[in-house]
Enzyme design. Structure first.
Site, PDB file in Angstrom:
ATOM      1  N   CYS A  40       2.334  -6.481 -11.689  1.00 12.25           N
ATOM      2  CA  CYS A  40       3.452  -5.602 -12.044  1.00 12.25           C
ATOM      3  C   CYS A  40       3.384  -5.171 -13.506  1.00 12.25           C
ATOM      4  CB  CYS A  40       4.773  -6.303 -11.752  1.00 12.25           C
ATOM      5  SG  CYS A  40       6.195  -5.403 -12.367  1.00 12.25           S
ATOM      6  N   CYS A  45       3.379  -1.763 -11.506  1.00  9.94           N
ATOM      7  CA  CYS A  45       4.676  -1.065 -11.646  1.00  9.94           C
ATOM      8  C   CYS A  45       4.928  -0.474 -13.035  1.00  9.94           C
ATOM      9  CB  CYS A  45       5.820  -2.019 -11.349  1.00  9.94           C
ATOM     10  SG  CYS A  45       5.508  -3.142  -9.992  1.00  9.94           S
ATOM     11  N   LYS A  48       2.218   2.022 -14.399  1.00 12.04           N
ATOM     12  CA  LYS A  48       2.275   3.154 -13.461  1.00 12.04           C
ATOM     13  C   LYS A  48       3.476   4.053 -13.746  1.00 12.04           C
ATOM     14  CE  LYS A  48       4.941   2.941 -10.407  1.00 12.04           C
ATOM     15  NZ  LYS A  48       4.883   2.260  -9.135  1.00 12.04           N
ATOM     16  N   TYR A 176       1.610   3.891  -1.031  1.00 11.66           N
ATOM     17  CA  TYR A 176       2.287   3.891  -2.334  1.00 11.66           C
ATOM     18  C   TYR A 176       1.349   4.307  -3.479  1.00 11.66           C
ATOM     19  CZ  TYR A 176       6.307   0.981  -0.755  1.00 11.66           C
ATOM     20  OH  TYR A 176       7.434   0.483  -0.154  1.00 11.66           O
ATOM     21  N   GLU A 180       1.388   7.822  -5.618  1.00 12.19           N
ATOM     22  CA  GLU A 180       1.805   7.770  -7.023  1.00 12.19           C
ATOM     23  C   GLU A 180       0.690   8.268  -7.945  1.00 12.19           C
ATOM     24  OE1 GLU A 180       5.265   4.377  -6.720  1.00 12.19           O
ATOM     25  OE2 GLU A 180       3.318   3.725  -7.444  1.00 12.19           O
ATOM     26  N   HIS A 434      31.369  14.391  -9.357  1.00 13.66           N
ATOM     27  CA  HIS A 434      30.869  15.758  -9.441  1.00 13.66           C
ATOM     28  C   HIS A 434      30.560  16.167 -10.871  1.00 13.66           C
ATOM     29  CE1 HIS A 434      30.364  19.794  -7.915  1.00 13.66           C
ATOM     30  NE2 HIS A 434      31.154  20.259  -8.875  1.00 13.66           N
ATOM     31  N   GLU A 439      26.504  12.690  -5.006  1.00 11.99           N
ATOM     32  CA  GLU A 439      27.783  12.896  -4.330  1.00 11.99           C
ATOM     33  C   GLU A 439      27.592  13.372  -2.888  1.00 11.99           C
ATOM     34  OE1 GLU A 439      30.236  16.253  -5.742  1.00 11.99           O
ATOM     35  OE2 GLU A 439      28.463  16.977  -6.802  1.00 11.99           O
TER      36      GLU A 439
HETATM   37  P1  NDP Z   1      -0.357   0.749   1.266  1.00 13.92           P
HETATM   38  O1  NDP Z   1      -0.425  -0.269   2.322  1.00 13.92           O
HETATM   39  O2  NDP Z   1       0.950   1.284   0.830  1.00 13.92           O
HETATM   40  O3  NDP Z   1      -1.233   1.996   1.687  1.00 13.92           O
HETATM   41  C1  NDP Z   1      -2.567   1.864   2.065  1.00 13.92           C
HETATM   42  C2  NDP Z   1      -3.057   3.198   2.542  1.00 13.92           C
HETATM   43  O4  NDP Z   1      -4.457   3.145   2.801  1.00 13.92           O
HETATM   44  C3  NDP Z   1      -2.393   3.630   3.839  1.00 13.92           C
HETATM   45  O5  NDP Z   1      -2.221   5.015   3.799  1.00 13.92           O
HETATM   46  C4  NDP Z   1      -3.417   3.212   4.892  1.00 13.92           C
HETATM   47  O6  NDP Z   1      -3.384   4.009   6.033  1.00 13.92           O
HETATM   48  C5  NDP Z   1      -4.705   3.467   4.161  1.00 13.92           C
HETATM   49  N1  NDP Z   1      -5.800   2.620   4.627  1.00 13.92           N
HETATM   50  C6  NDP Z   1      -5.754   1.305   4.916  1.00 13.92           C
HETATM   51  N2  NDP Z   1      -6.966   0.846   5.273  1.00 13.92           N
HETATM   52  C7  NDP Z   1      -7.804   1.906   5.228  1.00 13.92           C
HETATM   53  C8  NDP Z   1      -9.180   2.080   5.495  1.00 13.92           C
HETATM   54  N3  NDP Z   1      -9.939   1.068   5.883  1.00 13.92           N
HETATM   55  N4  NDP Z   1      -9.707   3.291   5.326  1.00 13.92           N
HETATM   56  C9  NDP Z   1      -8.942   4.325   4.903  1.00 13.92           C
HETATM   57  N5  NDP Z   1      -7.638   4.227   4.640  1.00 13.92           N
HETATM   58  C10 NDP Z   1      -7.061   3.033   4.798  1.00 13.92           C
HETATM   59  O7  NDP Z   1      -1.194   0.135   0.057  1.00 13.92           O
HETATM   60  P2  NDP Z   1      -1.185   0.457  -1.498  1.00 13.92           P
HETATM   61  O8  NDP Z   1      -2.441  -0.090  -2.028  1.00 13.92           O
HETATM   62  O9  NDP Z   1      -0.852   1.872  -1.726  1.00 13.92           O
HETATM   63  O10 NDP Z   1      -0.017  -0.465  -2.021  1.00 13.92           O
HETATM   64  C11 NDP Z   1      -0.040  -1.854  -1.711  1.00 13.92           C
HETATM   65  C12 NDP Z   1       1.339  -2.409  -1.733  1.00 13.92           C
HETATM   66  O11 NDP Z   1       1.755  -2.583  -3.070  1.00 13.92           O
HETATM   67  C13 NDP Z   1       2.380  -1.517  -1.108  1.00 13.92           C
HETATM   68  O12 NDP Z   1       2.459  -1.683   0.284  1.00 13.92           O
HETATM   69  C14 NDP Z   1       3.622  -1.945  -1.807  1.00 13.92           C
HETATM   70  O13 NDP Z   1       4.122  -3.084  -1.158  1.00 13.92           O
HETATM   71  C15 NDP Z   1       3.122  -2.303  -3.193  1.00 13.92           C
HETATM   72  N6  NDP Z   1       3.334  -1.189  -4.139  1.00 13.92           N
HETATM   73  C16 NDP Z   1       4.607  -0.840  -4.434  1.00 13.92           C
HETATM   74  C17 NDP Z   1       4.859   0.197  -5.298  1.00 13.92           C
HETATM   75  C18 NDP Z   1       6.283   0.573  -5.578  1.00 13.92           C
HETATM   76  O14 NDP Z   1       7.165  -0.229  -5.325  1.00 13.92           O
HETATM   77  N7  NDP Z   1       6.546   1.781  -6.070  1.00 13.92           N
HETATM   78  C19 NDP Z   1       3.779   0.940  -5.941  1.00 13.92           C
HETATM   79  C20 NDP Z   1       2.479   0.493  -5.542  1.00 13.92           C
HETATM   80  C21 NDP Z   1       2.271  -0.536  -4.679  1.00 13.92           C
HETATM   81  P3  NDP Z   1      -2.425   3.679   7.269  1.00 13.92           P
HETATM   82  O15 NDP Z   1      -1.050   4.035   6.851  1.00 13.92           O
HETATM   83  O16 NDP Z   1      -2.968   4.560   8.344  1.00 13.92           O
HETATM   84  O17 NDP Z   1      -2.583   2.229   7.566  1.00 13.92           O
END
Ligand code: NDP
Length: 448
Positions: A40, A45, A48, A176, A180, A434, A439
């Site tokens: 984080c 976080c 980022k 995510y 981002e 407002h 709102e």
């Molecule tokens: P996510 O799980 O959010 O997203 C992973 C993405 O990669 C999905 O679109 C998934 O597709 C795709 N994917 C997974 N495996 C493959 C593969 N083998 N080949 C191609 N594409 C693939 O992971 P992130 O790394 O973005 O984030 C990890 C976690 O960290 C989040 O789930 C969240 O909990 C946390 N996080 C939170 C943030 C916040 O609060 N703002 C910011 C960043 C991270 P599909 O959907 O089809 O499975």
């Protein structure tokens, strides 16, 4: 025993548990192999969000014209931003360290691995330390793809520290991190292409939010290829060539993988200690974060529950109350608000429309889509979207789904009402403030 508690990993969860235990009088050590603060603070976080802020200025300068400002000198300098962000990360990491020290936690800057139910081995100085209890809070790491040439991809870890910004970037993934960073890079002027394996980005969010963000990103210049399947990545004289399964090729300056994160369970000595892991390599825990090994618990991303900082912190507090205050406490993982800081940001709490329909057979839905007041004068086409999902029979608001400026700030407070189980009638009884965007949430009368 050398310690009452040994914590592996000084991220958000580990630091909180260590501090609370030490403040209660326990002898506590925390081992960290990289930098105090964890994902984080160091490479997630916080840095980022600072980059997201930076990426918003370009549009803000344009918007300012409608409000009478002339801004013709704007120019962006990546090294200034990168170094300022890094300095802030260092400052925050220092504060985390100070807080640990003030609480009396012994900080060990080394990798620690389990060697048994009550023993950890430090990998640097090879000492073995014994502890009454062990808490594993070692987090996760970016998952990397397996196609030919994947070793050329960077992950979000490296994205913060780039020597220079590329002219073009390809980002893999649709979750995510991918959304981002697509927002960040495109906002900073990098031509950005997102390649996602499915049809709709941001799986898990309400379908209408997903479509909304997809449309906004495209409208503001991000190329989205969905579905897209990368077959190969090759180096070229000027950068990289990404080859997709359908034969399409993309020339780019950099490729960033954001295809998810894996729990940091490899080589931790879990087997030696009798700690069971799941098929996804996450540590399996019960509601009180206890693993299969007595006196060893695990919290945060390494448990594969909900990978969010505040969740890890709440799991840490629940762990402390259970183990040190002898007051069994299980953190309730339902109705946790979450946000993706994209363009626009989206935020949600509770059930999506689809999940509510599945659970209750039907759902009442109230929604609105409008152009915020500020954007009208600015000549900015960006819109906002809001949706309430309501229980079909008892009227409870089951889910709130927002896209637009300030969505995460609004959802944080809406989450109080959702968690408390307030009804739509109670929301309606609340007077509007407002003029705000929020709102709208207490003025939605038309069921759709
Ligand atoms: P996510 O799980 O959010 O997203 C992973 C993405 O990669 C999905 O679109 C998934 O597709 C795709 N994917 C997974 N495996 C493959 C593969 N083998 N080949 C191609 N594409 C693939 O992971 P992130 O790394 O973005 O984030 C990890 C976690 O960290 C989040 O789930 C969240 O909990 C946390 N996080 C939170 C943030 C916040 O609060 N703002 C910011 C960043 C991270 P599909 O959907 O089809 O499975």
């Amino acid at each position: 025993m050398d310690y009452d508690l040994f914590v592996i990993g000084a991220g958000s969860g580990g630091v909180r548990a260590a501090r609370l235990a030490a403040q209660s009088g326990a002898r506590v050590a925390i081992a960290e192999e990289y930098r105090v603060g964890g994902t984080c603070v160091v490479r997630g976080c916080i840095p980022k969000k600072l980059l997201v802020y930076a990426s918003e200025y370009g549009r803000a300068f344009q918007d300012a014209k409608g409000f009478g400002w002339t801004v013709d000198w704007a120019r962006f300098d990546w090294p200034v931003l990168r170094d300022n962000v890094e300095a802030e990360v260092t400052r925050l990491s220092g504060i985390y360290r100070q807080n640990l020290e003030k609480a009396g936690v012994h900080i060990i800057e080394d990798r620690a691995e389990l060697e048994g139910r009550d023993t950890v081995r430090l990998k640097g100085d090879l000492r073995a330390l014994k502890a009454e209890r062990i808490l594993i809070a070692a987090g996760g790491r970016p998952r990397m793809p397996a196609f030919k040439g994947a070793e050329h991809c960077i992950s979000s870890n490296e994205a913060f520290l780039l020597e220079r910004l590329p002219d073009r970037i390809v980002i893999l993934g649709g979750g995510y991190v991918a959304i981002e960073f697509a927002t960040i890079f495109s906002g900073l002027g990098v031509e950005t292409t997102l390649v996602y394996r499915g049809n709709r980005i941001l799986r898990g969010f309400d379908d209408e939010l997903r479509d909304f963000v997809d449309a906004e990103l495209r409208r503001t210049g991000v190329h989205i290829i969905a579905p897209g399947d990368v077959k190969e990545l090759a180096r070229t004289a000027n950068g990289y060539l990404v080859s997709l399964a359908d034969g399409a090729q993309i020339e780019t300056g950099l490729v960033m993988s954001a295809i998810g994160r894996d729990p940091n369970t490899s080589d931790l000595g879990l087997e030696a200690a009798g700690v069971a892991i799941s098929e996804t390599k996450a540590i399996m825990v019960d509601a009180y974060s206890r693993t299969s090994a007595p006196n060893i618990s695990a919290i945060g991303d390494i448990t594969g529950r909900l990978g969010l900082t505040p969740v890890a912190i709440r799991e840490a507090v629940a762990y402390f109350e259970t183990e040190f205050l002898k007051r069994p406490t299980a953190f309730d993982h339902s109705d946790v608000p979450t946000a993706v800081f994209g363009r626009p940001p989206i935020a949600a709490v509770g059930l999506t429309e689809a999940a509510a329909r599945q659970k209750y057979g039907e759902a009442d839905v109230y929604k609105t889509n409008f152009r915020p007041m500020k954007h009208i004068l600015a000549g900015n086409e960006e819109r906002a979207f809001m949706k309430l999902v309501v229980h079909p029979r008892d009227g409870r608001v089951l889910g709130v789904h927002l896209a637009g400026r300030d969505a995460p700030e609004i959802v944080q407070m809406a989450a109080v009402a959702v968690k408390a189980g307030l009804t739509k009638a109670q929301w309606d009884a609340t007077c509007a403030l407002h003029p705000t965007a929020a709102e709208e949430l207490v003025l939605l009368r038309q069921k759709t």
